[in-house]
Design a protein around this motif. Sequence first.
Motif, PDB file in Angstrom:
ATOM      1  N   GLY A 287       3.672   7.918   7.674  1.00 44.00           N
ATOM      2  CA  GLY A 287       2.415   8.455   7.818  1.00 44.00           C
ATOM      3  C   GLY A 287       2.106   9.069   9.185  1.00 44.00           C
TER       4      GLY A 287
ATOM      5  N   ASN B  21     -11.335   7.670  13.444  1.00 38.38           N
ATOM      6  CA  ASN B  21     -10.092   6.978  13.211  1.00 38.38           C
ATOM      7  C   ASN B  21      -9.988   5.646  12.088  1.00 38.38           C
ATOM      8  OD1 ASN B  21      -8.117   8.366  14.756  1.00 38.38           O
ATOM      9  ND2 ASN B  21      -9.189   7.624  16.533  1.00 38.38           N
TER      10      ASN B  21
ATOM     11  N   ILE C 239       2.111  13.049   5.294  1.00 36.98           N
ATOM     12  CA  ILE C 239       3.173  11.981   4.823  1.00 36.98           C
ATOM     13  C   ILE C 239       4.644  12.658   4.760  1.00 36.98           C
ATOM     14  CG2 ILE C 239       3.860  10.674   2.999  1.00 36.98           C
ATOM     15  CD1 ILE C 239       0.591  10.308   2.795  1.00 36.98           C
TER      16      ILE C 239
ATOM     17  N   ILE D 259      -4.164   5.527   1.141  1.00 34.63           N
ATOM     18  CA  ILE D 259      -4.442   5.386   2.353  1.00 34.63           C
ATOM     19  C   ILE D 259      -5.291   6.705   2.408  1.00 34.63           C
ATOM     20  CG2 ILE D 259      -4.496   5.070   4.812  1.00 34.63           C
ATOM     21  CD1 ILE D 259      -2.419   3.141   4.345  1.00 34.63           C
ATOM     22  N   GLU D 260      -4.442   7.708   1.915  1.00 33.96           N
ATOM     23  CA  GLU D 260      -5.093   9.106   2.245  1.00 33.96           C
ATOM     24  C   GLU D 260      -6.443   9.506   1.367  1.00 33.96           C
ATOM     25  OE1 GLU D 260      -2.000  12.741   3.614  1.00 33.96           O
ATOM     26  OE2 GLU D 260      -2.206  12.169   1.223  1.00 33.96           O
TER      27      GLU D 260
ATOM     28  N   TRP E  79       1.002   6.413  11.788  1.00 28.94           N
ATOM     29  CA  TRP E  79       0.276   5.413  11.354  1.00 28.94           C
ATOM     30  C   TRP E  79       0.757   4.324  10.610  1.00 28.94           C
ATOM     31  CZ3 TRP E  79      -1.144   6.106   6.515  1.00 28.94           C
ATOM     32  CH2 TRP E  79      -1.394   7.476   6.254  1.00 28.94           C
TER      33      TRP E  79
ATOM     34  N   THR F  95      -3.360  14.831   9.083  1.00 25.89           N
ATOM     35  CA  THR F  95      -2.372  13.735   8.811  1.00 25.89           C
ATOM     36  C   THR F  95      -1.729  14.405   7.661  1.00 25.89           C
ATOM     37  OG1 THR F  95      -3.765  12.882   6.934  1.00 25.89           O
ATOM     38  CG2 THR F  95      -4.139  11.863   9.071  1.00 25.89           C
TER      39      THR F  95
ATOM     40  N   PHE G  18       8.757   6.373   3.703  1.00 24.66           N
ATOM     41  CA  PHE G  18       7.672   7.215   4.010  1.00 24.66           C
ATOM     42  C   PHE G  18       7.056   6.808   5.302  1.00 24.66           C
ATOM     43  CE2 PHE G  18       8.050   8.038  -0.677  1.00 24.66           C
ATOM     44  CZ  PHE G  18       8.061   9.283  -0.594  1.00 24.66           C
TER      45      PHE G  18
ATOM     46  N   LYS H 291      -0.288  11.469  11.954  1.00 26.59           N
ATOM     47  CA  LYS H 291      -1.230  12.274  12.190  1.00 26.59           C
ATOM     48  C   LYS H 291      -1.236  13.301  13.409  1.00 26.59           C
ATOM     49  CE  LYS H 291      -6.182  11.637  13.900  1.00 26.59           C
ATOM     50  NZ  LYS H 291      -6.159  11.831  15.087  1.00 26.59           N
TER      51      LYS H 291
ATOM     52  N   PHE I 248       5.940   3.275   5.164  1.00 26.35           N
ATOM     53  CA  PHE I 248       5.827   2.502   3.731  1.00 26.35           C
ATOM     54  C   PHE I 248       7.019   2.509   3.050  1.00 26.35           C
ATOM     55  CE2 PHE I 248       2.089   4.787   5.194  1.00 26.35           C
ATOM     56  CZ  PHE I 248       1.138   4.080   4.864  1.00 26.35           C
ATOM     57  N   GLN I 249       7.311   1.799   1.807  1.00 24.91           N
ATOM     58  CA  GLN I 249       8.390   1.759   1.216  1.00 24.91           C
ATOM     59  C   GLN I 249       8.916   2.887   0.939  1.00 24.91           C
ATOM     60  OE1 GLN I 249       7.309   0.150  -2.690  1.00 24.91           O
ATOM     61  NE2 GLN I 249       9.172  -1.129  -2.991  1.00 24.91           N
TER      62      GLN I 249
ATOM     63  N   LEU J  95       0.908  -1.172   0.079  1.00 22.28           N
ATOM     64  CA  LEU J  95       0.102   0.008  -0.040  1.00 22.28           C
ATOM     65  C   LEU J  95       0.862   1.378   0.050  1.00 22.28           C
ATOM     66  CD1 LEU J  95      -2.794  -0.238   2.857  1.00 22.28           C
ATOM     67  CD2 LEU J  95      -3.134   0.346   0.343  1.00 22.28           C
ATOM     68  N   SER J  96       0.517   2.167  -0.646  1.00 26.20           N
ATOM     69  CA  SER J  96       1.036   3.370  -0.780  1.00 26.20           C
ATOM     70  C   SER J  96       0.625   4.357   0.245  1.00 26.20           C
ATOM     71  CB  SER J  96       1.520   4.091  -1.988  1.00 26.20           C
ATOM     72  OG  SER J  96       0.206   5.130  -2.436  1.00 26.20           O
ATOM     73  N   PRO J  97       1.078   5.364   0.987  1.00 23.05           N
ATOM     74  CA  PRO J  97       0.609   6.286   1.876  1.00 23.05           C
ATOM     75  C   PRO J  97      -0.518   7.331   1.132  1.00 23.05           C
ATOM     76  CG  PRO J  97       2.634   7.022   1.725  1.00 23.05           C
ATOM     77  CD  PRO J  97       2.711   5.634   1.115  1.00 23.05           C
ATOM     78  N   TYR J  98      -0.229   7.380  -0.107  1.00 18.36           N
ATOM     79  CA  TYR J  98      -1.112   8.263  -0.744  1.00 18.36           C
ATOM     80  C   TYR J  98      -2.610   7.458  -0.890  1.00 18.36           C
ATOM     81  CZ  TYR J  98       2.844  10.755  -1.124  1.00 18.36           C
ATOM     82  OH  TYR J  98       4.065  11.485  -0.653  1.00 18.36           O
TER      83      TYR J  98
END
Lengths: 400, 364
Positions: free
Chosen positions: B93, A308, B102, A290-291, B84, B100, B91, B95, B87-88, A285-288
Amino acid sequence: MNFPKSTDVIIIGGGLVGCSVGYQLAKRGRDVIILEMRNLASGASGRNGGMVTQLDGRDKNKEAILNRLNYTRENNKMLAGLAEELSYDFEYNRCGGIDIACSEEEWEYFKKLVPFQKEVGDEEVILVDKQQLKDLCSLLSDIVWGARYRPTDGTLNPFKLNIGFALAAKKYKAKVFTETKIEKIVIKHGTAIGVETNNGYIQANLIINAANAWAPLLIPEIDILPLRQVAVVTERIPELPVYSFEAIIDRQVIFGSTQQKSGNLLVGGLGTQARKREDHYKEDLSPYEIEGSTAIFNILFKGLGDVNIIRSWAGTMAFTADGLPCIGPIPQIQGLYIVAGFSNGMAFAPIIGKLVAEDLTQGKPSITLKPFNPERFYNKKISWPDSYNYTVLAEFLERK
Amino acid sequence: MEEVMVVGGGPAGLCAAIESARYGVKVILIDENDMPGGQLFKQIHRFFGSAQHRAGIRGYDIGNSLLSESEKLGVRVLLNTVVWGIFQDNFLGIKTEKETKILQAKKIVVGTGALENPLAFPGWTLPGVMGAGAAQTMMNIQRVLPGKRILMIGSGNVGLIVSYQLLQAGAKVVALVEALPKISGYLVHAAKISRAGVQILTSHTIVKADGKGEVKKAVIAKIDENFKMIKGTEKEIKVDLVCIAVGLRPLDELCWMAGCQFTYIPSLGGFIPLHSRDMETTVSGIYVAGDVSGIEEASTAIEEGKLAGIAIAESLGYISKKEAEEKKELSWESLRELRLGSFGEGRQKTKDLILKQYNSLHKM
Ligand SMILES: Cc1cc2nc3c(=O)[nH]c(=O)nc-3n(C[C@H](O)[C@H](O)[C@H](O)COP(=O)(O)OP(=O)(O)OC[C@H]3O[C@@H](n4cnc5c(N)ncnc54)[C@H](O)[C@@H]3O)c2cc1C
Ligand SMILES: Cc1cc2nc3c(=O)[nH]c(=O)nc-3n(C[C@H](O)[C@H](O)[C@H](O)COP(=O)(O)OP(=O)(O)OC[C@H]3O[C@@H](n4cnc5c(N)ncnc54)[C@H](O)[C@@H]3O)c2cc1C
């Protein structure tokens, strides 16, 4: 349990479809072995939204509409009694589903589409305007223009349905082997005779490929594409009006269920970047993403910004040019059958399992499986875009 | 891109931040609480161990000195902020209270600490059943006494120390039950609460907690050598709080998410991210320190944090390899000493095993 050397039927894939077909065949007295490379429900069946959507897509085309509803309506009937039949509660909730228009253009289109649907025999669908929609679901924001509402759509817990089928299949003596990967389907003189797995070779009379997105890796002649999707789940919140929903925002299909039995909301869909075919099998998963999925809460709903997110994931489902699965014998090869290509499995898997078993044991299913004939995609490869996501594929098909 | 982000402001995270900041590295330390320090500020007792490792000093005093040092060295601290996801390509995340975000960092230290193990029995979801660590947080940080009559489950150091602190705060510990035939924590702590009148019942367990809407009573019973309840030994006791102190496990979700490789070592709490002598995981640029790399103590968390901090300063080019080796040798030596003795020796062996497994793997 010893690893068997031979059997009557091998099913490749322990997802919802493989287990549904396995259950129905075992119930009809066939010797079934289900082989799953990871665990039950570890593919799309354990990663989806659990929405039972009887009519996916927005095609204004009689055939496209009926080729879904003819099966999904029967599926709905079957779901009503299935928990009892399987002795397993899978949290089926016929709460209704809404396909939301988020622009004036879409709303204008719905105003034409819904009467058309009714005309071709879809009596159930209801066009609801903005106010009516907000009365149904007061959580929705002002982005909405209206919706197509289907009161008999719903949600279910896909893990439980998948496991329920597997347990019921075992009651009828089916065997399930997990962490068993089919490396190759062995074909001799035009007949499929067995499979090679990481645990050894098994000979069989009939081999059914129910590996969905992975099915084309074993039978590349069939044009099924893997398509990665993401979803997020919120913490439990107090009860809200329950619907499964779909909408298109930024040309991406977003989906979800406003509340699951446990009280968590689930949404997915926004923010997936185009990637190469082989990368659609990657469940990273990329954080983007999830965003993106999280952003849906603020775009589509009011007042949920502080809720949450507790889990998120990616999963791989299948995509075909007409949105329908491939079901039937593989041309030119004896003893090889495919039941794959599902992008909307909750509304299909139970009924399809039954029809496939009827086809294979009685030679004739109670509803024809013709619209799903795999021949329509056999050796007819479309040159799909190299790098894609749902939006890219949809735009590609539109241009064609 | 940030230089270093440290997740978790306990002793491990603080020391990793301090040690790398000492050599000029720019560090951001993130903690979900409104104050850094992790478990330290709950520890109002004198720490055990040798004087060199701050034994005899109370946990919060260690916390305060680490805080002022990190401040002096210019560590940027983000509080009320949760990480939270990792990532690869490093990165993260995060909050904050408002948003939030990145972010990306050259190096990440995961110092997230541990999670209390739950124990399931009829009534375990009733209000009034909680982890001993949670009770300690309520009592020593939030200054709320969570119960008046208490049943403690588990005789490890956490169970023993929290029992004593509950007594100090004015509650009555009605009983402490332990499934094993002997007390598993330090006997000094056990002796202290025995003297204060707490009955410690070994080979005993909780059968159920009962009450309408909240705990009103509990049933305990004797168990045989196969941990089966012996019928007829059930005893009902009137309590309003059941504290569970049956061990901790590493809070390692971020490491799983980052794709770190793990090994399973029950005595260190379960799944442990494999790590090098420099505390780097199998994902290059991601380090672990403290309880997340195996449940131990604040003193070992401090040394592991230092190691990660020095190794990061070295790999970012702030100190020479030679200087780094000298500094790291001090921490390795400290860790060896801390892991001596009947409680420590097993840990040294398992930590060596982790290193061996790490070294036998190709680095990702
Ligand atoms: C994020 C997401 C959301 C979705 N939301 C919905 C929704 O709300 N409603 C809906 O109806 N549908 C939804 N879908 C689609 C739905 O999940 C699928 O249509 C359905 O699960 C397909 O079931 P299946 O058994 O065919 O596939 P899968 O569950 O993917 O099963 C295939 C199985 O085959 C196994 N396999 C593959 N190759 C091999 C091999 N070589 N050897 C052995 N085993 C192998 C795989 O491990 C897998 O378990 C969603 C999908 C995703 C990813
Ligand atoms: C009752 C009790 C008594 C003890 N007595 C002693 C003793 O006498 N001597 C001794 O040496 N040790 C003792 N210990 C052990 C010691 O407290 C721990 O080993 C030590 O605190 C571990 O340090 P840490 O930095 O790894 O984790 P912690 O101190 O737990 O710090 C982790 C921090 O990270 C934060 N965090 C976690 N996840 C996130 C996230 N995703 N985002 C943001 N922040 C996050 C947490 O909130 C926490 O503040 C005791 C422990 C207990 C419970």
